[in-house]
Design a protein around this motif. Structure first.
Motif, PDB file in Angstrom:
ATOM      1  N   GLN A 202       0.823  -1.203   0.000  1.00  0.00           N
ATOM      2  CA  GLN A 202       0.000   0.000   0.000  1.00  0.00           C
ATOM      3  C   GLN A 202       0.861   1.258   0.000  1.00  0.00           C
ATOM      4  O   GLN A 202       0.541   2.248  -0.664  1.00  0.00           O
ATOM      5  N   ALA A 203       1.972   1.224   0.736  1.00  0.00           N
ATOM      6  CA  ALA A 203       2.865   2.387   0.820  1.00  0.00           C
ATOM      7  C   ALA A 203       3.468   2.708  -0.548  1.00  0.00           C
ATOM      8  O   ALA A 203       3.604   3.876  -0.911  1.00  0.00           O
ATOM      9  N   GLU A 204       3.822   1.670  -1.303  1.00  0.00           N
ATOM     10  CA  GLU A 204       4.351   1.905  -2.643  1.00  0.00           C
ATOM     11  C   GLU A 204       3.243   2.307  -3.605  1.00  0.00           C
ATOM     12  O   GLU A 204       3.434   3.170  -4.461  1.00  0.00           O
ATOM     13  N   GLU A 205       2.082   1.685  -3.466  1.00  0.00           N
ATOM     14  CA  GLU A 205       0.953   2.003  -4.345  1.00  0.00           C
ATOM     15  C   GLU A 205       0.546   3.459  -4.180  1.00  0.00           C
ATOM     16  O   GLU A 205       0.212   4.137  -5.160  1.00  0.00           O
ATOM     17  N   ASP A 206       0.572   3.946  -2.934  1.00  0.00           N
ATOM     18  CA  ASP A 206       0.205   5.335  -2.651  1.00  0.00           C
ATOM     19  C   ASP A 206       1.366   6.307  -2.871  1.00  0.00           C
ATOM     20  O   ASP A 206       1.219   7.507  -2.613  1.00  0.00           O
ATOM     21  N   LYS A 207       2.515   5.761  -3.305  1.00  0.00           N
ATOM     22  CA  LYS A 207       3.721   6.574  -3.523  1.00  0.00           C
ATOM     23  C   LYS A 207       4.121   7.347  -2.264  1.00  0.00           C
ATOM     24  O   LYS A 207       4.582   8.490  -2.330  1.00  0.00           O
ATOM     25  N   LEU A 208       3.914   6.697  -1.131  1.00  0.00           N
ATOM     26  CA  LEU A 208       4.299   7.292   0.146  1.00  0.00           C
ATOM     27  C   LEU A 208       5.816   7.272   0.316  1.00  0.00           C
ATOM     28  O   LEU A 208       6.400   8.143   0.974  1.00  0.00           O
ATOM     29  N   PHE A 209       6.447   6.244  -0.279  1.00  0.00           N
ATOM     30  CA  PHE A 209       7.892   6.089  -0.208  1.00  0.00           C
ATOM     31  C   PHE A 209       8.432   5.762  -1.599  1.00  0.00           C
ATOM     32  O   PHE A 209       7.743   5.163  -2.416  1.00  0.00           O
ATOM     33  N   ASP A 210       9.687   6.154  -1.822  1.00  0.00           N
ATOM     34  CA  ASP A 210      10.348   5.782  -3.067  1.00  0.00           C
ATOM     35  C   ASP A 210      10.819   4.336  -3.020  1.00  0.00           C
ATOM     36  O   ASP A 210      10.889   3.654  -4.040  1.00  0.00           O
ATOM     37  N   GLN A 211      11.188   3.877  -1.824  1.00  0.00           N
ATOM     38  CA  GLN A 211      11.658   2.514  -1.641  1.00  0.00           C
ATOM     39  C   GLN A 211      11.029   1.930  -0.382  1.00  0.00           C
ATOM     40  O   GLN A 211      10.893   2.626   0.621  1.00  0.00           O
ATOM     41  N   VAL A 212      10.652   0.651  -0.469  1.00  0.00           N
ATOM     42  CA  VAL A 212      10.196  -0.096   0.705  1.00  0.00           C
ATOM     43  C   VAL A 212      10.996  -1.390   0.741  1.00  0.00           C
ATOM     44  O   VAL A 212      10.989  -2.159  -0.221  1.00  0.00           O
ATOM     45  N   VAL A 213      11.713  -1.622   1.841  1.00  0.00           N
ATOM     46  CA  VAL A 213      12.512  -2.846   1.971  1.00  0.00           C
ATOM     47  C   VAL A 213      12.059  -3.590   3.218  1.00  0.00           C
ATOM     48  O   VAL A 213      11.636  -2.986   4.204  1.00  0.00           O
ATOM     49  N   MET A 214      12.160  -4.912   3.164  1.00  0.00           N
ATOM     50  CA  MET A 214      11.653  -5.731   4.264  1.00  0.00           C
ATOM     51  C   MET A 214      12.605  -6.893   4.509  1.00  0.00           C
ATOM     52  O   MET A 214      13.102  -7.521   3.568  1.00  0.00           O
ATOM     53  N   THR A 215      12.889  -7.170   5.788  1.00  0.00           N
ATOM     54  CA  THR A 215      13.705  -8.316   6.147  1.00  0.00           C
ATOM     55  C   THR A 215      13.109  -9.005   7.362  1.00  0.00           C
ATOM     56  O   THR A 215      12.462  -8.366   8.195  1.00  0.00           O
ATOM     57  N   THR A 216      13.309 -10.304   7.445  1.00  0.00           N
ATOM     58  CA  THR A 216      12.808 -11.093   8.571  1.00  0.00           C
ATOM     59  C   THR A 216      13.941 -11.323   9.551  1.00  0.00           C
ATOM     60  O   THR A 216      15.020 -11.801   9.167  1.00  0.00           O
ATOM     61  N   VAL A 217      13.705 -11.018  10.831  1.00  0.00           N
ATOM     62  CA  VAL A 217      14.756 -11.091  11.837  1.00  0.00           C
ATOM     63  C   VAL A 217      14.892 -12.500  12.417  1.00  0.00           C
ATOM     64  O   VAL A 217      15.993 -13.020  12.552  1.00  0.00           O
ATOM     65  N   THR A 218      13.786 -13.143  12.796  1.00  0.00           N
ATOM     66  CA  THR A 218      13.704 -14.502  13.346  1.00  0.00           C
ATOM     67  C   THR A 218      14.287 -14.602  14.757  1.00  0.00           C
ATOM     68  O   THR A 218      14.804 -13.634  15.312  1.00  0.00           O
ATOM     69  N   ASN A 225      22.582 -11.986   6.755  1.00  0.00           N
ATOM     70  CA  ASN A 225      21.401 -12.325   5.963  1.00  0.00           C
ATOM     71  C   ASN A 225      20.447 -11.132   5.876  1.00  0.00           C
ATOM     72  O   ASN A 225      19.854 -10.877   4.817  1.00  0.00           O
ATOM     73  N   MET A 226      20.283 -10.411   6.982  1.00  0.00           N
ATOM     74  CA  MET A 226      19.444  -9.218   6.968  1.00  0.00           C
ATOM     75  C   MET A 226      19.992  -8.187   5.987  1.00  0.00           C
ATOM     76  O   MET A 226      19.238  -7.562   5.232  1.00  0.00           O
ATOM     77  N   GLN A 227      21.303  -8.002   6.004  1.00  0.00           N
ATOM     78  CA  GLN A 227      21.928  -7.062   5.070  1.00  0.00           C
ATOM     79  C   GLN A 227      21.683  -7.489   3.626  1.00  0.00           C
ATOM     80  O   GLN A 227      21.377  -6.666   2.761  1.00  0.00           O
ATOM     81  N   ASP A 228      21.805  -8.801   3.372  1.00  0.00           N
ATOM     82  CA  ASP A 228      21.606  -9.320   2.014  1.00  0.00           C
ATOM     83  C   ASP A 228      20.174  -9.099   1.537  1.00  0.00           C
ATOM     84  O   ASP A 228      19.942  -8.725   0.384  1.00  0.00           O
ATOM     85  N   GLU A 229      19.207  -9.355   2.423  1.00  0.00           N
ATOM     86  CA  GLU A 229      17.801  -9.190   2.043  1.00  0.00           C
ATOM     87  C   GLU A 229      17.499  -7.743   1.669  1.00  0.00           C
ATOM     88  O   GLU A 229      16.824  -7.473   0.666  1.00  0.00           O
ATOM     89  N   ILE A 230      17.996  -6.818   2.473  1.00  0.00           N
ATOM     90  CA  ILE A 230      17.752  -5.401   2.192  1.00  0.00           C
ATOM     91  C   ILE A 230      18.497  -4.974   0.925  1.00  0.00           C
ATOM     92  O   ILE A 230      17.956  -4.258   0.081  1.00  0.00           O
ATOM     93  N   ALA A 231      19.741  -5.433   0.791  1.00  0.00           N
ATOM     94  CA  ALA A 231      20.556  -5.056  -0.366  1.00  0.00           C
ATOM     95  C   ALA A 231      19.927  -5.544  -1.667  1.00  0.00           C
ATOM     96  O   ALA A 231      19.935  -4.836  -2.676  1.00  0.00           O
ATOM     97  N   ASP A 232      19.380  -6.766  -1.645  1.00  0.00           N
ATOM     98  CA  ASP A 232      18.739  -7.306  -2.850  1.00  0.00           C
ATOM     99  C   ASP A 232      17.618  -6.400  -3.332  1.00  0.00           C
ATOM    100  O   ASP A 232      17.449  -6.175  -4.533  1.00  0.00           O
ATOM    101  N   GLN A 233      16.848  -5.885  -2.393  1.00  0.00           N
ATOM    102  CA  GLN A 233      15.705  -5.041  -2.759  1.00  0.00           C
ATOM    103  C   GLN A 233      16.135  -3.646  -3.210  1.00  0.00           C
ATOM    104  O   GLN A 233      15.388  -2.954  -3.909  1.00  0.00           O
TER     105      GLN A 233
END
Length: 357
Positions: A202-218, A225-233
């Motif tokens: 929704q945040a991207e659809e509404d153009k609220l942010f230029d980038q949205v990145v997500m990582t799972t901490v566990t 791994n967290m760095q890799d997940e964010i970097a990939d996006q």
């Protein structure tokens, strides 16, 4: 004196005309008697172009296998090389045998055919040279940003009235310039991850942010791994091997984003966000840049937020990181017990008064 100057001027003009005429005649004569040389030069040029095209096509194939997009100038160059070899050169070389044949009465060379081929080959050579000069690409591709689709990020999401209200409250908090960090907590299995994925889309659809990145901490956070997940996006590549080196590069990359939402899902224990490379707390404003650089910017030009999910409200509160002059205000979403809504919601602000949503 005037007559002498006039005579000299006329003589100079006549000399240039004669010189030009001589060059023109020379070119035409060369088309006839050097036609084979022109054709051989053209064949060599096409061979070099073919080798260059093959190298570029190999790079293009490798890039496509990596899921990368091909640069437009590379695709255009390949098209022009194909047009040159098939549309320009092939008809010329295809008529080479005709030039070797004798004239219609069989007593003399086919001078007209040789002249025509020599002229065509000579005029085609500069085009081949130009293409050869433009075929040295430092890079043929780029990594496109990851595109979120509603089907992937909202799969399993059901828009109950209570859930929609929580979603709306989170979206409003993300728009609030006083809110730096948003936390969602609740027991296991209630759909926190599904909810924040919907928020991401929704945040991207509404153009609220230029980038949205997500990582799972566990339960056992893996910083690399967290760095890799964010970097990939972000399309970021780490040349560094150490967590600390990658942290500096990730922080620098995030500082370049004007409007970004970082989502940390499924937090079980306190994570050192600085070690990951995620700026937060007292350096939210301008993502670590000098406030003077940001003071004249509109709110939409400097939006940086962190969204957290966890089962533990107290754990989310541990992520506060404010200076001595700042106060932490927590607001709690009123829960509709009749709907048995399992989520609770909190946010951090830099305002002295409390705020209840």
């Amino acid at each position: 004196m005037a007559d002498e100057l006039g005579s000299a001027a006329v003589s100079g003009v006549a000399s240039k005309i004669a010189e030009s005429a001589f060059d023109t005649i020379g070119h035409h004569i060369s088309y006839l008697f050097k036609y084979q040389s022109y054709i051989d030069d053209l064949k060599n040029r096409v061979e070099d172009l073919g080798n260059a095209r093959e190298r570029v096509e190999h790079q293009v194939d490798e890039a496509k296998n990596r899921g990368e997009e091909i640069e437009q100038d590379v695709e255009l160059w390949l098209e022009r090389v194909n047009e040159f070899t098939e549309g320009v050169v092939k008809p010329i070389t295809g008529d080479e045998d005709k030039a070797k044949n004798c004239c219609f009465i069989g007593l003399c060379p086919n001078l007209i055919q040789r002249y025509m081929l020599g002229k065509k080959a000579a005029k085609a050579l500069p085009g081949g040279a130009d293409l050869s000069g433009k075929g040295n690409f430092s890079s043929v591709s780029y990594r496109p940003p990851i595109q979120r689709t509603e089907s992937v990020y909202t799969r399993g999401y059901e828009a109950f009235d209570s859930r929609m209200r929580v979603l709306q409250e989170i979206m409003e908090a993300l728009k609030d310039s006083n809110v730096n960090m948003v936390g969602v907590y609740g027991m296991a299995g209630v759909g926190k991850t599904t909810l924040v994925k919907k928020v991401a889309w929704q945040a991207e659809e509404d153009k609220l942010f230029d980038q949205v990145v997500m990582t799972t901490v566990t339960q056992t956070p893996d910083l690399k791994n967290m760095q890799d997940e964010i970097a990939d996006q972000l399309g970021l590549i780490f040349p560094e091997q150490s967590v600390s080196g990658r942290s500096l590069r990730l922080r620098d990359r995030l500082k370049r984003e004007k409007r970004i939402l970082v989502i940390l899902d499924d937090i079980w224990a306190k994570v050192d966000l600085d070690a990951v490379g995620i700026p937060y707390g007292d350096i939210h404003e301008g993502i670590g840049q000098e406030k003077e650089d940001w003071k004249d910017r509109k709110e939409d030009d400097k939006r940086y937020k962190i969204l957290l999910t966890s089962r533990d409200q107290d754990l989310l509160c541990c992520f506060s990181k404010f200076g001595e002059d700042d106060t932490l205000t927590l607001g709690k979403l009123t829960v509709d017990m009749a709907q048995q809504t399992p989520w609770k919601f909190l946010f951090e602000t830099k305002r002295s008064e409390s705020r209840i949503l």
